[in-house]
Design a protein around this motif. Structure first.
Motif, short mmCIF file in Angstrom:
data_model
loop_
_atom_site.label_atom_id
_atom_site.label_comp_id
_atom_site.label_asym_id
_atom_site.label_seq_id
_atom_site.Cartn_x
_atom_site.Cartn_y
_atom_site.Cartn_z
N LEU A 56 -14.85 -20.07 15.58
CA LEU A 56 -14.53 -18.78 15.56
C LEU A 56 -12.85 -18.62 15.61
O LEU A 56 -12.66 -17.50 15.19
N ALA A 57 -12.21 -19.59 16.11
CA ALA A 57 -11.00 -19.41 16.17
C ALA A 57 -10.36 -19.82 14.73
O ALA A 57 -9.05 -19.83 14.72
N GLY A 58 -10.97 -20.20 13.95
CA GLY A 58 -10.64 -20.45 12.46
C GLY A 58 -10.05 -22.05 12.49
O GLY A 58 -9.31 -22.18 11.67
N LEU A 59 -10.43 -23.02 13.43
CA LEU A 59 -10.06 -24.12 13.35
C LEU A 59 -11.01 -25.15 13.08
O LEU A 59 -12.21 -25.02 13.44
N GLY A 60 -10.79 -26.30 12.48
CA GLY A 60 -11.62 -27.00 11.77
C GLY A 60 -11.77 -28.46 12.54
O GLY A 60 -11.04 -29.25 12.59
N VAL A 61 -12.83 -28.46 13.74
CA VAL A 61 -13.07 -29.73 14.23
C VAL A 61 -14.39 -30.15 14.15
O VAL A 61 -15.39 -29.49 14.43
N VAL A 62 -14.53 -31.31 13.39
CA VAL A 62 -15.67 -31.62 12.98
C VAL A 62 -15.94 -33.35 13.35
O VAL A 62 -14.99 -34.03 13.50
N TYR A 114 -11.95 -34.85 13.80
CA TYR A 114 -10.76 -34.48 12.85
C TYR A 114 -10.43 -33.15 13.25
O TYR A 114 -11.35 -32.30 13.49
N PHE A 115 -9.29 -32.84 12.82
CA PHE A 115 -8.51 -31.61 13.18
C PHE A 115 -7.99 -30.98 11.86
O PHE A 115 -7.11 -31.79 11.37
N ASP A 116 -8.05 -29.86 11.15
CA ASP A 116 -6.99 -29.41 10.03
C ASP A 116 -6.17 -28.59 10.30
O ASP A 116 -6.33 -27.50 10.96
N TYR A 117 -4.82 -29.22 10.35
CA TYR A 117 -3.65 -28.18 10.61
C TYR A 117 -3.19 -27.54 9.24
O TYR A 117 -2.91 -28.46 8.38
N ASP A 118 -2.93 -26.38 9.28
CA ASP A 118 -2.62 -25.61 7.94
C ASP A 118 -1.81 -24.39 8.41
O ASP A 118 -2.07 -23.53 9.03
N PHE A 119 -0.40 -24.47 7.93
CA PHE A 119 0.38 -23.61 8.29
C PHE A 119 1.67 -23.53 7.41
O PHE A 119 1.91 -24.38 6.34
N ILE A 169 -6.89 -37.12 12.03
CA ILE A 169 -8.17 -37.95 12.42
C ILE A 169 -7.69 -38.77 13.78
O ILE A 169 -6.90 -39.81 13.40
N ASN A 170 -8.64 -38.62 14.79
CA ASN A 170 -8.53 -39.37 15.92
C ASN A 170 -9.26 -40.67 16.09
O ASN A 170 -10.54 -40.47 16.07
N HIS A 171 -8.65 -41.81 16.00
CA HIS A 171 -9.44 -43.07 16.09
C HIS A 171 -8.80 -43.83 17.25
O HIS A 171 -9.21 -45.04 17.62
N LEU A 172 -8.30 -42.93 18.21
CA LEU A 172 -8.14 -43.60 19.52
C LEU A 172 -9.21 -43.42 20.54
O LEU A 172 -10.33 -42.97 19.97
N GLU A 173 -9.15 -43.94 21.65
CA GLU A 173 -10.42 -43.74 22.55
C GLU A 173 -10.16 -42.49 23.73
O GLU A 173 -10.67 -42.69 24.55
#
Length: 261
Positions: free
Chosen positions: A12-18, A120-125, A84-88
């Motif tokens: 809803l916030a327009g952010l991609g977390v998958v 992962y999260f898509d930053y776009d600006f 992309i977060n591959h940390l714990e």
């Protein structure tokens, strides 16, 4: 396909977390196969580095190196980074000094939810301003920056600057002991002064490196303090040095002088 409340809120916030599996991780920054969705992929993951000779330090890295790989964009263009977060642990990316929408600012629970392990999260600006900037988390900042999650972001001028040669110098102080193990990332008494110094300093991840520059040429040095707490006094001896910009903002050129804090 089912969605969690977390994914719905972010959508809803327009952010991609998958969600993303950790298999087949690429520990580098590069062009993705599908350039329609993003320009770069940047992976945060553990990385053993040899800061103290003969000992391994369990750092955290962007793109397979600490400090992280240099990102570049041109003034006025879009920057699209799939993080992309591959940390714990949960983390984010904050784009330090960049004018951008709040939703892209990387502050957990203020502008976005933390990126959980395996997501992962898509930053776009749009990058409106040219200059030397950097990126880092805003989640458990002292520790995550202290472990190496920092990196340079260079926004090139819309028109050529006239500099034919340049180098980026990423300064960082590491809080490690003689065996390379991490110590306290921040000491309150020191933090109220000039910051908490580490016992080892690096430039572009290397202690006391030799930087090769073209002889007799003018070279732009982009000097970035990527430390989690510490400030520095700079002294560039043995040559003429002038200041052309501060914090990414052009200034009337002036001599560096004896030193600069």
């Amino acid at each position: 396909m089912t969605f969690t409340r977390r994914q719905i809120l972010v959508g809803l916030a327009g952010l991609g977390v998958v969600g993303l599996g950790v298999g087949g991780a690429r520990y580098w920054l590069g062009r993705p196969q599908d350039v329609a969705s993003h320009d770069y992929e940047l992976i945060a993951a553990p990385l053993d580095v040899e800061l103290v000779a003969g000992h391994k330090t369990p750092a955290w890295a962007y793109g397979g190196q600490a400090p992280g790989l240099e990102l570049r964009a041109r003034q006025g263009e879009r920057l699209r980074v799939r993080f992309i977060n591959h940390l714990e642990v949960p983390t984010t990316i904050h784009w330090h000094g960049i004018r951008l929408p709040l939703a892209m600012d990387g502050v957990p629970y203020v502008s976005q939810l933390p990126v959980l392990p395996g997501e992962y999260f898509d930053y776009d600006f749009i990058v409106h301003d040219a200059g030397s900037f950097w990126y880092h988390p805003h989640t458990a900042s002292a520790e995550q920056l202290g472990r190496g999650l920092v990196g340079p972001l260079i926004v090139e001028e819309r028109e050529p600057s006239g500099f034919q040669h340049e180098r980026t110098l990423s300064l960082k102080s590491w809080h490690v002991d003689k065996q390379g193990a991490f110590t306290d990332f921040s000491v309150p008494r020191e933090a109220a002064r000039g910051g908490t110094p580490g016992v080892l300093s690096t430039v572009n991840g290397e202690h006391a490196p030799t930087l090769e520059l073209p002889a007799g040429q003018i070279v732009r040095l982009r000097i970035l303090n990527l430390d989690n707490t510490l400030t520095y006094r700079l002294n560039l001896s043995g040559g003429e040095a002038r200041i052309y910009a501060l914090d990414g903002n052009p200034v009337v050129p002036r001599p560096l002088g004896k030193d600069y804090w």
